[in-house]
Structure formats: C-alpha cells, structure tokens
Scaffold this motif. Structure first.
Motif, PDB file in Angstrom:
ATOM      1  N   ARG A  53      50.449  20.456  39.592  1.00 60.15           N
ATOM      2  CA  ARG A  53      51.214  21.503  40.279  1.00 60.15           C
ATOM      3  C   ARG A  53      51.640  22.582  39.283  1.00 60.15           C
ATOM      4  N   LEU A  92      51.472  17.533  35.534  1.00 63.49           N
ATOM      5  CA  LEU A  92      50.618  16.485  36.087  1.00 63.49           C
ATOM      6  C   LEU A  92      51.483  15.248  36.268  1.00 63.49           C
ATOM      7  N   THR A  93      51.510  14.687  37.477  1.00 56.06           N
ATOM      8  CA  THR A  93      52.392  13.552  37.751  1.00 56.06           C
ATOM      9  C   THR A  93      51.635  12.386  38.365  1.00 56.06           C
ATOM     10  N   CYS A  94      52.079  11.187  38.008  1.00 53.22           N
ATOM     11  CA  CYS A  94      51.668   9.938  38.661  1.00 53.22           C
ATOM     12  C   CYS A  94      52.910   9.433  39.384  1.00 53.22           C
ATOM     13  N   GLU A  95      52.891   9.419  40.709  1.00 52.83           N
ATOM     14  CA  GLU A  95      54.106   9.191  41.481  1.00 52.83           C
ATOM     15  C   GLU A  95      54.154   7.836  42.172  1.00 52.83           C
ATOM     16  N   ASP A  99      41.274  10.028  37.233  1.00 52.49           N
ATOM     17  CA  ASP A  99      40.527   9.863  38.486  1.00 52.49           C
ATOM     18  C   ASP A  99      39.352   8.902  38.308  1.00 52.49           C
ATOM     19  N   GLN A 146      43.632  14.627  34.149  1.00 57.54           N
ATOM     20  CA  GLN A 146      43.534  14.245  35.560  1.00 57.54           C
ATOM     21  C   GLN A 146      42.138  13.734  35.891  1.00 57.54           C
ATOM     22  N   SER A 186      55.053  11.988  34.076  1.00 57.41           N
ATOM     23  CA  SER A 186      54.743  13.415  34.183  1.00 57.41           C
ATOM     24  C   SER A 186      54.450  13.989  32.806  1.00 57.41           C
ATOM     25  N   PRO A 237      45.951   8.660  43.470  1.00 56.75           N
ATOM     26  CA  PRO A 237      45.929  10.113  43.250  1.00 56.75           C
ATOM     27  C   PRO A 237      46.961  10.532  42.203  1.00 56.75           C
ATOM     28  N   SER A 238      46.607  11.512  41.391  1.00 58.05           N
ATOM     29  CA  SER A 238      47.574  12.199  40.532  1.00 58.05           C
ATOM     30  C   SER A 238      47.725  13.617  41.067  1.00 58.05           C
ATOM     31  N   HIS A 239      48.802  14.291  40.683  1.00 58.43           N
ATOM     32  CA  HIS A 239      49.118  15.581  41.296  1.00 58.43           C
ATOM     33  C   HIS A 239      49.316  16.638  40.209  1.00 58.43           C
TER      34      HIS A 239
END
Length: 344
Positions: free
Chosen positions: A207, A215-218, A196, A192, A179, A203-205
């Motif tokens: 929020r 920005l998170t990579c989960e 991509d 991001q 994150s 997907p990255s997120h």
C-alpha cells in the motif's frame, strides 16, 4: 552501545587479526546486503572524494553493526545523543581502500544499492574522483527495478532487521502483524514476489499512504511462518521481538505487547495502550460489531442505544488514555533524570 546482551564501549573496533575470513563473509553476505539496503549508505566526502560505507542504528540495537565491523573492519562511533524520546544513535563507518574491498564483496549479491557498491568497489584515484562523486550522487537518487534485487530468506532477514516492524494490535483478535516501510517500492515488490512464491496460500498487502510504501503480512499464521524462517536465516536485531510475537496467545496478550514496547523504538511510546487501554479497546470493538449486526437486521432501537453507549465508551477511553500517557511521561522523565540526563 548494547549488543548481544552486553555493553560495548565506543568507538568499537575489531583488530585486524580478529576480522573473519572469506567463509564467514559468504555465510553472512546475503544478510549484510539486505541490512545495507535498509539502513546503509554508500557515499563520498565532498573534499578529497574519499569513499565511505555507513550503517546507522540506535545504540540499544548494535548487533548488526558489530557484525559489519567483524566482517569488514572499520569502527562503530556514537553519532547522536539521546534527546527526549529519541534514543542515542551509533554509526558503523568504513573508508578508503577497505571500503572499496567491502563494497566489492557486498556487490556480489543483487541488491537495491548494488550499482553504488560497484562504483565504490572501483573507486578511482584523486584526479578522477569528482566525476565519480557526481555519478554516486545520481545513483543514490535513482530507483532500481524490482528485478535488480534477489530476495532470499537471509537477504530478507537483514532487510527486516533494518526496516521491519512486528506489532500486536491492542483490540480485536490476538494477531501478529509484520510490516516493512520504504519511500521507494522496488525492494518491497521484490520481497512480495518472494513471499508469494514461498507462501502462495497467504496474501501480503502493498500500500501507499501518500508518503511511504508499506508491505504487510496481516494473518497471524502467515506472520509466524515468516518469523520462523527469518530466525533460521540469521535475524539479529529483532530476534527478541520475534520470539515474543511467536509466544502470543490470548492469555498473554498484554505481556507480549509490553515486551514489544520495550524492544521497539520510542516513536509512539506515548500513544501505546496499556493493559487497561487494550481491554477498553476490545470492548469498544465488540460493541461496534454488535452495532453493525443490529443495523443489518433493522433493529433501530438497539442501534440508537448502542450508538450512545459507544460514544460514552470512547469519551471515557480518551480521558483514561490521556491520564495514562501523562503518567507514562512522568515515569519517563524520572527515569531519564535518574540516569544523569539534565533539563535543557
């Protein structure tokens, strides 16, 4: 100050003859631009208008500051003593004409603070500095567009070293989460978009929680691939954390979390779960998953039993966590007293 496994006396300076040449500057430029975007500041003194480049870090993670000193000159100073769980802070500082030279070099890479750096690169003489100081203050308050930033792996390595976080959740599956947090989203949108393109299958997120953008990579596979690229691209400050995260598997989950706790800051130290706490959290998570299943199939009697059991588990979990936090606080106090800290 600790860096590269050694203690360095402060103030830390590099002799002019030891400052590296143009080739090394080119190799590390993108990393430095990313790190400066994360933790750097382009500023000027109110009286006299002398321009400054500043980069701050905790005293236990001085690798990037030593790199800046070796590339551009200047010095690293102690700025804040540790207090409670707050670690001592150090600051790399460069002023005057060398500051303008360094700013002109850093400004070669399109970045979040490029306009501020370009202004410092052309810093005027004393009679015209009042206007320049006002322009710099306005630029520091402005928000650039994501298109102004050129994200590369080296740039991202620097930015992640400054602002990134590597975490392994206590409960659920063994996961590695990356994150990055920022007040403004411009850099995160650029990062991001870069991720991509590099990994369209993941997907990255992005929020916003009302205060900060994150920005998170989960997904663990995604996080691991990103970490490997960052390490190949010059990751310095968080290299040990990245190596620990890449070694994660089900049998060493508590060990990896313990390593990350040592490498990370102290902000949430009192809230981190120990090995027993992680085990309890996983049991609660499994019970909640069972509760969801029995609700979906209409087994009301099992739902009631599980709800009661989960409440008891959570109550016990909270009590044991509080006891562990108090024990951890006592150990921290004893350790600090043993290193010469005094109560105030």
């Amino acid at each position: 100050m600790n860096a590269f496994g050694k203690q360095h006396e402060l103030p830390f300076r590099v002799a002019a003859a030891e400052i590296v040449g143009e080739q090394a500057l080119h190799q590390h430029l993108e990393y430095c631009a990313g790190f400066f975007d994360g933790d750097g500041c382009a500023t000027a003194e109110r009286q006299g208008g002398r321009c400054k480049l500043l980069v701050g870090q905790t005293a236990s993670s001085g690798e990037a500051l030593i790199m800046f000193a070796r590339l551009f000159g200047g010095a690293v100073y102690a700025t804040a003593r540790g207090k409670g769980l707050r670690r001592p802070m150090v600051l790399w500082q460069l002023t005057g004409q060398p500051c303008s030279v360094a700013a002109s070099i850093l400004a070669r890479h399109p970045s979040l603070k490029r306009r501020q750096l370009q202004l410092l690169a052309a810093w005027p003489r004393v009679p015209l500095r009042t206007v320049a100081v006002q322009q710099l203050q306005e630029l520091n308050k402005s928000s650039p567009e994501p298109e102004d930033i050129l994200c590369t792996w080296s740039y991202l390595a620097g930015f992640f070293d400054a602002e990134g976080c590597i975490s392994v959740p206590a409960a659920g599956k063994c996961r590695v989460i990356l994150s990055i947090g920022q007040k403004q989203k411009s850099a995160l949108v650029s990062i991001q978009s870069f991720l991509d393109k590099e990994f369209p299958e993941y997907p990255s997120h992005l929020r916003h929680d009302g205060k900060m953008w994150s920005l998170t990579c989960e997904q663990t596979d995604f996080s691991r691939r990103v970490l490997r690229h960052l390490m190949l691209s010059g990751l310095l400050v968080k290299r040990n954390s990245a190596e620990a995260a890449l070694s994660l598997h089900s049998s060493n989950h508590p060990t990896v979390r313990a390593k990350l706790a040592v490498f990370n800051g102290n902000q949430s130290k009192s809230k981190r779960l120990d090995e027993s706490g992680c085990s309890r959290a996983r049991q609660i998570s499994a019970a909640q998953a069972s509760l969801g299943y029995f609700r979906s199939v209409g087994r009301s009697e099992r739902v009631e039993l599980l709800q009661t059991r989960i409440k008891q588990m959570k109550d016990c979990h909270n009590i044991l966590n509080t006891e562990a936090q108090l024990s951890n606080l006592r150990r921290t106090i004893r350790s600090m007293l043993g290193t010469g800290c005094v109560a105030t």
